[in-house]
Design an enzyme around this catalytic site. Structure first.
Site, PDB file in Angstrom:
ATOM      1  N   CYS A 140    -101.128 -36.217 -25.618  1.00  0.00           N
ATOM      2  CA  CYS A 140    -100.346 -35.511 -24.602  1.00  0.00           C
ATOM      3  C   CYS A 140    -100.875 -35.822 -23.195  1.00  0.00           C
ATOM      4  O   CYS A 140    -101.892 -36.487 -23.033  1.00  0.00           O
ATOM      5  CB  CYS A 140    -100.396 -34.010 -24.863  1.00  0.00           C
ATOM      6  SG  CYS A 140    -102.044 -33.298 -24.665  1.00  0.00           S
ATOM      7  N   CYS A 197    -104.429 -34.710 -22.623  1.00  0.00           N
ATOM      8  CA  CYS A 197    -105.386 -35.590 -23.301  1.00  0.00           C
ATOM      9  C   CYS A 197    -105.628 -36.855 -22.469  1.00  0.00           C
ATOM     10  O   CYS A 197    -106.763 -37.296 -22.311  1.00  0.00           O
ATOM     11  CB  CYS A 197    -104.883 -35.967 -24.694  1.00  0.00           C
ATOM     12  SG  CYS A 197    -104.635 -34.555 -25.785  1.00  0.00           S
TER      13      CYS A 197
END
Length: 78
Positions: free
Chosen positions: A10, A13
């Site tokens: 994501c 991340c």
């Protein structure tokens, strides 16, 4: 030093990965920074919230994206 960013890929991340790479450069430490996105490995390590920052097999941050300077501080104590 081995630094791992655990997460599904994501935006948070990716931001944690980028902040970590910048922090490693800023701190002047030798480290391998790798992304771990395999869900079974993440769950197997007991991670409840991503992104998660592991340094040498120890979870140091979970569920949020620390700043570059915060990561530098963590690296100084690692």
């Amino acid at each position: 030093m081995k630094i791992e960013i655990l997460g599904s890929g994501c935006a948070k991340c990716s931001r944690l990965y980028d902040n970590t790479v910048e922090a490693v450069k800023k701190a002047g430490v030798q480290a391998d920074v790798v992304k771990v996105d395999d869900l079974s490995e993440i769950v197997g390590r007991g991670v409840l919230m991503t992104p998660s920052l592991f340094i040498d097999e120890e979870e140091r941050v979970s569920g949020r994206v620390p700043t570059v300077n915060e990561i530098v501080g963590i690296l100084g104590g690692a």
